[in-house]
Design a protein around this motif. Structure first.
Motif, PDB file in Angstrom:
ATOM      1  N   THR A 197       0.817  -1.165  -0.075  1.00 31.51           N
ATOM      2  CA  THR A 197       0.051   0.054  -0.115  1.00 31.51           C
ATOM      3  C   THR A 197       0.867   1.253   0.038  1.00 31.51           C
ATOM      4  O   THR A 197       0.572   2.286  -0.929  1.00 31.51           O
ATOM      5  CB  THR A 197      -1.072   0.029   1.132  1.00 31.51           C
ATOM      6  OG1 THR A 197      -1.629  -1.169   1.035  1.00 31.51           O
ATOM      7  CG2 THR A 197      -1.633   1.214   1.137  1.00 31.51           C
ATOM      8  N   LEU A 198       1.854   1.356   0.841  1.00 29.11           N
ATOM      9  CA  LEU A 198       2.938   2.200   0.679  1.00 29.11           C
ATOM     10  C   LEU A 198       3.562   2.815  -0.528  1.00 29.11           C
ATOM     11  O   LEU A 198       3.498   3.735  -0.965  1.00 29.11           O
ATOM     12  CB  LEU A 198       3.855   2.143   1.934  1.00 29.11           C
ATOM     13  CG  LEU A 198       5.368   3.210   1.837  1.00 29.11           C
ATOM     14  CD1 LEU A 198       4.679   4.572   2.613  1.00 29.11           C
ATOM     15  CD2 LEU A 198       6.078   2.877   2.762  1.00 29.11           C
ATOM     16  N   HIS A 225       2.330   1.852  -3.576  1.00 28.95           N
ATOM     17  CA  HIS A 225       1.303   2.352  -4.258  1.00 28.95           C
ATOM     18  C   HIS A 225       1.009   3.709  -4.261  1.00 28.95           C
ATOM     19  O   HIS A 225       1.223   4.458  -5.249  1.00 28.95           O
ATOM     20  CB  HIS A 225       0.128   1.553  -4.264  1.00 28.95           C
ATOM     21  CG  HIS A 225      -1.112   1.987  -5.065  1.00 28.95           C
ATOM     22  ND1 HIS A 225      -0.939   1.862  -6.623  1.00 28.95           N
ATOM     23  CD2 HIS A 225      -2.188   2.551  -4.846  1.00 28.95           C
ATOM     24  CE1 HIS A 225      -2.154   2.481  -7.075  1.00 28.95           C
ATOM     25  NE2 HIS A 225      -2.692   3.056  -5.974  1.00 28.95           N
ATOM     26  N   CYS A 226       0.933   4.205  -2.869  1.00 27.99           N
ATOM     27  CA  CYS A 226       0.862   5.699  -2.557  1.00 27.99           C
ATOM     28  C   CYS A 226       1.830   6.541  -3.100  1.00 27.99           C
ATOM     29  O   CYS A 226       1.943   7.600  -3.495  1.00 27.99           O
ATOM     30  CB  CYS A 226       0.649   5.754  -1.018  1.00 27.99           C
ATOM     31  SG  CYS A 226      -1.149   5.106  -0.462  1.00 27.99           S
ATOM     32  N   VAL A 243       1.906   6.925  -6.707  1.00 26.87           N
ATOM     33  CA  VAL A 243       0.656   8.072  -7.228  1.00 26.87           C
ATOM     34  C   VAL A 243       1.362   9.537  -6.813  1.00 26.87           C
ATOM     35  O   VAL A 243       0.946  10.340  -7.545  1.00 26.87           O
ATOM     36  CB  VAL A 243      -0.397   7.767  -6.457  1.00 26.87           C
ATOM     37  CG1 VAL A 243      -1.519   8.887  -6.432  1.00 26.87           C
ATOM     38  CG2 VAL A 243      -1.169   6.307  -6.797  1.00 26.87           C
ATOM     39  N   ILE A 244       1.714   9.573  -5.533  1.00 28.55           N
ATOM     40  CA  ILE A 244       2.423  10.927  -5.276  1.00 28.55           C
ATOM     41  C   ILE A 244       3.534  11.436  -6.036  1.00 28.55           C
ATOM     42  O   ILE A 244       3.379  12.759  -6.628  1.00 28.55           O
ATOM     43  CB  ILE A 244       2.777  10.801  -3.909  1.00 28.55           C
ATOM     44  CG1 ILE A 244       1.838  10.934  -2.860  1.00 28.55           C
ATOM     45  CG2 ILE A 244       3.682  12.177  -3.501  1.00 28.55           C
ATOM     46  CD1 ILE A 244       2.265  10.284  -1.417  1.00 28.55           C
TER      47      ILE A 244
END
Length: 84
Positions: A41-42, A44-45, A48-49
Motif C-alpha cells: 500500500t505504501l 502504491h501511494c 501516485v504521489i
C-alpha cells in the motif's frame, strides 16, 4: 510497518525522485518490516504521489507506469502551498 533507509544518500535519492521505490528496493537501499499488505500500500501511494509531484519526463524514468490523475498537478501544488 517500519521503513529504514540504509543511508542519508539513499533516502535523498528516493525522496527527491532520482530513483523510484522499486529500484531502491532492488538495490537494497532501504529495509521494510511489517505487514506485506501495508508495504505494498505504501509503495502504491508513493507511486501516485510521484506521478502528481514530478513532471512526466522525470516520473516516466522512475515509475513503471504513469498513474491515472483525478485532478491537475497545478491544483495539487496550489493545495499543498496554500494548505487547503
Amino acid at each position: 510497518m517500519t521503513v529504514t533507509f540504509r543511508s542519508i544518500d539513499a533516502a535523498f535519492l528516493v525522496l527527491s525522485g532520482r530513483i523510484g521505490v522499486a529500484q531502491a528496493y532492488a538495490q537494497h537501499r532501504f529495509l521494510l518490516s511489517g505487514s506485506i499488505f501495508d508495504c505494498m500500500t505504501l509503495v502504491h501511494c508513493v507511486d501516485v504521489i510521484e506521478g502528481y509531484l514530478f513532471p512526466r519526463f522525470i516520473a516516466g524514468k522512475i515509475l513503471k507506469r504513469f498513474p491515472q490523475k483525478e485532478c491537475s498537478t497545478v491544483f495539487v501544488y496550489c493545495q499543498a502551498l496554500l494548505g487547503g
